[in-house]
Scaffold this motif. Sequence first.
Motif, PDB file in Angstrom:
ATOM      1  N   THR A 275      55.532 122.260  -3.685  1.00  0.00           N
ATOM      2  CA  THR A 275      55.815 122.978  -4.932  1.00  0.00           C
ATOM      3  C   THR A 275      55.758 124.503  -4.796  1.00  0.00           C
ATOM      4  O   THR A 275      56.375 125.217  -5.577  1.00  0.00           O
ATOM      5  N   ARG A 276      54.988 124.993  -3.814  1.00  0.00           N
ATOM      6  CA  ARG A 276      54.773 126.440  -3.622  1.00  0.00           C
ATOM      7  C   ARG A 276      54.305 127.104  -4.918  1.00  0.00           C
ATOM      8  O   ARG A 276      54.672 128.228  -5.234  1.00  0.00           O
ATOM      9  N   SER A 277      53.511 126.355  -5.657  1.00  0.00           N
ATOM     10  CA  SER A 277      52.999 126.886  -6.919  1.00  0.00           C
ATOM     11  C   SER A 277      51.774 127.775  -6.660  1.00  0.00           C
ATOM     12  O   SER A 277      51.048 127.605  -5.685  1.00  0.00           O
ATOM     13  N   LYS A 278      51.545 128.712  -7.544  1.00  0.00           N
ATOM     14  CA  LYS A 278      50.422 129.622  -7.444  1.00  0.00           C
ATOM     15  C   LYS A 278      49.174 129.006  -8.075  1.00  0.00           C
ATOM     16  O   LYS A 278      49.254 128.217  -9.016  1.00  0.00           O
TER      17      LYS A 278
ATOM     18  N   LEU B 204      55.963 132.305 -16.676  1.00  0.00           N
ATOM     19  CA  LEU B 204      55.672 132.495 -15.261  1.00  0.00           C
ATOM     20  C   LEU B 204      56.970 132.427 -14.457  1.00  0.00           C
ATOM     21  O   LEU B 204      57.845 131.611 -14.739  1.00  0.00           O
ATOM     22  N   ASP B 205      57.080 133.284 -13.487  1.00  0.00           N
ATOM     23  CA  ASP B 205      58.265 133.318 -12.623  1.00  0.00           C
ATOM     24  C   ASP B 205      58.004 132.472 -11.370  1.00  0.00           C
ATOM     25  O   ASP B 205      57.917 132.983 -10.254  1.00  0.00           O
ATOM     26  N   ASN B 206      57.862 131.140 -11.571  1.00  0.00           N
ATOM     27  CA  ASN B 206      57.624 130.235 -10.444  1.00  0.00           C
ATOM     28  C   ASN B 206      58.902 130.048  -9.623  1.00  0.00           C
ATOM     29  O   ASN B 206      60.011 130.047 -10.167  1.00  0.00           O
ATOM     30  N   VAL B 207      58.743 129.894  -8.339  1.00  0.00           N
ATOM     31  CA  VAL B 207      59.896 129.642  -7.473  1.00  0.00           C
ATOM     32  C   VAL B 207      60.290 128.173  -7.582  1.00  0.00           C
ATOM     33  O   VAL B 207      59.493 127.317  -7.991  1.00  0.00           O
ATOM     34  N   LEU B 208      61.530 127.883  -7.214  1.00  0.00           N
ATOM     35  CA  LEU B 208      61.968 126.486  -7.209  1.00  0.00           C
ATOM     36  C   LEU B 208      61.216 125.707  -6.132  1.00  0.00           C
ATOM     37  O   LEU B 208      60.944 126.246  -5.056  1.00  0.00           O
ATOM     38  N   PRO B 209      60.874 124.453  -6.400  1.00  0.00           N
ATOM     39  CA  PRO B 209      60.184 123.647  -5.376  1.00  0.00           C
ATOM     40  C   PRO B 209      61.036 123.541  -4.111  1.00  0.00           C
ATOM     41  O   PRO B 209      62.255 123.325  -4.198  1.00  0.00           O
ATOM     42  N   PRO B 210      60.433 123.679  -2.941  1.00  0.00           N
ATOM     43  CA  PRO B 210      61.215 123.612  -1.699  1.00  0.00           C
ATOM     44  C   PRO B 210      61.996 122.312  -1.553  1.00  0.00           C
ATOM     45  O   PRO B 210      63.131 122.327  -1.073  1.00  0.00           O
ATOM     46  N   TRP B 211      61.421 121.182  -1.962  1.00  0.00           N
ATOM     47  CA  TRP B 211      62.126 119.913  -1.805  1.00  0.00           C
ATOM     48  C   TRP B 211      63.413 119.907  -2.641  1.00  0.00           C
ATOM     49  O   TRP B 211      64.439 119.357  -2.222  1.00  0.00           O
ATOM     50  N   TRP B 212      63.372 120.554  -3.818  1.00  0.00           N
ATOM     51  CA  TRP B 212      64.563 120.626  -4.659  1.00  0.00           C
ATOM     52  C   TRP B 212      65.617 121.526  -4.030  1.00  0.00           C
ATOM     53  O   TRP B 212      66.811 121.202  -4.017  1.00  0.00           O
ATOM     54  N   VAL B 213      65.178 122.653  -3.473  1.00  0.00           N
ATOM     55  CA  VAL B 213      66.104 123.589  -2.835  1.00  0.00           C
ATOM     56  C   VAL B 213      66.771 122.948  -1.626  1.00  0.00           C
ATOM     57  O   VAL B 213      67.994 123.032  -1.446  1.00  0.00           O
ATOM     58  N   TYR B 214      65.966 122.258  -0.784  1.00  0.00           N
ATOM     59  CA  TYR B 214      66.528 121.615   0.404  1.00  0.00           C
ATOM     60  C   TYR B 214      67.498 120.498   0.017  1.00  0.00           C
ATOM     61  O   TYR B 214      68.537 120.319   0.658  1.00  0.00           O
TER      62      TYR B 214
ATOM     63  N   GLY C 215      48.649 135.789 -12.514  1.00  0.00           N
ATOM     64  CA  GLY C 215      48.967 137.120 -13.015  1.00  0.00           C
ATOM     65  C   GLY C 215      49.993 137.835 -12.160  1.00  0.00           C
ATOM     66  O   GLY C 215      50.720 138.716 -12.644  1.00  0.00           O
ATOM     67  N   GLU C 216      50.123 137.442 -10.891  1.00  0.00           N
ATOM     68  CA  GLU C 216      51.069 138.079  -9.992  1.00  0.00           C
ATOM     69  C   GLU C 216      52.520 137.719 -10.346  1.00  0.00           C
ATOM     70  O   GLU C 216      53.445 138.464 -10.006  1.00  0.00           O
ATOM     71  N   ILE C 217      52.715 136.568 -10.964  1.00  0.00           N
ATOM     72  CA  ILE C 217      54.081 136.132 -11.268  1.00  0.00           C
ATOM     73  C   ILE C 217      54.329 136.075 -12.777  1.00  0.00           C
ATOM     74  O   ILE C 217      55.284 135.462 -13.236  1.00  0.00           O
ATOM     75  N   MET C 218      53.467 136.732 -13.535  1.00  0.00           N
ATOM     76  CA  MET C 218      53.620 136.757 -14.984  1.00  0.00           C
ATOM     77  C   MET C 218      54.744 137.715 -15.358  1.00  0.00           C
ATOM     78  O   MET C 218      54.802 138.860 -14.896  1.00  0.00           O
ATOM     79  N   LEU C 219      55.695 137.248 -16.190  1.00  0.00           N
ATOM     80  CA  LEU C 219      56.787 138.085 -16.669  1.00  0.00           C
ATOM     81  C   LEU C 219      56.354 138.889 -17.892  1.00  0.00           C
ATOM     82  O   LEU C 219      55.352 138.556 -18.552  1.00  0.00           O
TER      83      LEU C 219
END
Length: 314
Positions: A99-102, A122-132, A108-112
């Motif tokens: 998930t690469r979740s924080k 929150l500006d979470n990144v897409l899960p790596p499994w979904w991207v792949y 607070g580092e990814i708070m918009l």
Amino acid sequence: MKKLIPSYVRVPLLFAVVFAALEYFIDSGDRPAFIKFPMVALFLGVFLFLLIAIEIVVDAVDKVTYHLLTDEQKKQLAEAQSVSFTESKWYQNIVSKLTRSKEMESEGEIMLDHDYDGIKELDNVLPPWWVYLFYVTIIFAAVYLVRFHIVGDYNQAEEFNKEVELAELEKSKLPKDPADEVSYETVVAVTDATSLAKGKEIFTNACAACHKADGGGLVGPNLTDKHWINGGGIKNIFKLISEGSKNNPSMVAWKSNLSSKDIQSVASYILTLQGTNPQGGKPAEGELWVEPVETAPAAEAVVDSTKVEAPAEK
């Protein structure tokens, strides 16, 4: 050591997997493999015995090892085993990589800067499994485009025709209509050109190696004279081709390779070879065959029940 899957679940599960694999890969026809092949049943019995034996040995080793631990080590082991699977470090690392979740402390580092009535984003990144997986779909689409629209591989119509051919092949393996089947009791000699041509083709491909293409005989006997080892006539020839000869192993049964209709065609074609007397034919073998003549049963005398007999004279 804490086991995630207990032995009473692990042993039947492993046994079921091996059992299913044997049944899938061993061709045993309409019966289970462990019934048709005794060695399979023996293997399964030995495999189950080994599974149980291994579990007993491992459990005994665990108990001995536990008694060798100090009180401090036993306490640490109990604490480690009290941690649930979802709370274990191994599980947490896997989830983090997928998930690469924080962590909540670092959100607070990814708070918009957006604020919707006190609700922040929150500006979470897409899960790596979904991207792949998305990358895989792009690669698949490119390969599909090149294969079917540029190179011009098979189209849907060709695929449909191939599936129909496979379906027809499977259909041909199904039990035939009894009306279309020919047996020893119902077989008769056919004389139409199509059936005889089919019989000649099969004879040339399957029988000529032993009887020669002209039926004069080579390893097998001469089929053009009136002498027969196993009896002549359409019924005996049909039975011999279908079931083979008990006296001659070279004459095998063809009923598993040819349909009853094809055997009827071959037997009928062989009858057409009678009297051709090819050059270099083998001497006659067996006994002279005379086709039996079927006689109609004698008709019973009909009694007229309406006729009144005259009284006998005294």
